[in-house]
Scaffold this active site. Structure first.
Site, short mmCIF file in Angstrom:
data_model
loop_
_atom_site.label_atom_id
_atom_site.label_comp_id
_atom_site.label_asym_id
_atom_site.label_seq_id
_atom_site.Cartn_x
_atom_site.Cartn_y
_atom_site.Cartn_z
N CYS A 65 0.84 -1.21 0.00
CA CYS A 65 0.00 0.00 0.00
C CYS A 65 0.87 1.26 0.00
CB CYS A 65 -0.91 -0.03 1.23
SG CYS A 65 -1.79 1.49 1.57
N CYS A 68 0.11 3.80 2.72
CA CYS A 68 0.59 3.29 4.02
C CYS A 68 2.07 3.61 4.19
CB CYS A 68 0.38 1.78 4.12
SG CYS A 68 -1.35 1.26 4.02
#
Length: 171
Positions: A65, A68
């Protein structure tokens, strides 16, 4: 408040003693005083939420991600800024899918703030660093104003027992 990365025990370390070497009162392992977010498993998250005497900020994330990854430095800053009054944990949703499912995580990154073992606030998606810091500050102030932190002792004992049962079920 420092969480032992080895056994998960929460250790109260008075500020003047934070400069020297700190050891866990339960297992004797060295304590990380850097306040870095700690990666936890399903079982370790359940134990931490049930036992923490301070609020716990949890990031649900995954290695693939991109948002993230961008959130990592902001989360580090928040962990350092609120060291001692907030514990910051990271849950990789691919390695700990049960936690993601139990907490209803539908998108990542998701940040959930817990106090007394119960979720109090949630932010899905990353905010700019200053806004995220303000979000955490506002949520902690709200917990204090509502009297939800520190948690009622009876509530803490009940939640501890529930989390222990869940933790033993998880392994």
């Amino acid at each position: 408040m420092l969480r032992c990365a080895h056994c998960g025990t929460f250790n109260r370390i008075p500020p003047p003693h934070l400069e020297g070497k700190a050891r866990c009162g339960y297992c004797g392992a060295g304590l990380d005083r850097s306040a870095h977010p700690q990666a936890v498993s399903d079982a370790a998250l359940a134990r931490a939420l049930g036992r923490s005497p301070v609020p716990v900020l949890v990031e649900f994330w995954a290695r693939w991600c991109a948002p993230c990854a961008m959130a990592s430095s902001t989360l580090e800053q928040v962990a350092r800024a609120f060291a001692g009054e907030l514990v910051v944990l990271k849950v990789d949703v691919e390695l700990a899918p049960l936690s993601a499912e139990l907490h209803g995580v539908r998108g990542i990154p998701t940040f959930a703030l817990f106090a007394g073992g119960m979720e109090q606030a949630r932010q899905t998606g990353m905010l700019p660093s200053a806004q995220f810091n303000e979000w955490v500050t506002r949520q902690l102030a709200h917990l204090r104003a509502q009297g939800r932190w520190p948690a009622d002792e009876r509530q803490s004992i009940r939640l501890h027992r529930e989390q222990e049962a869940l933790g033993s079920h998880l392994g």
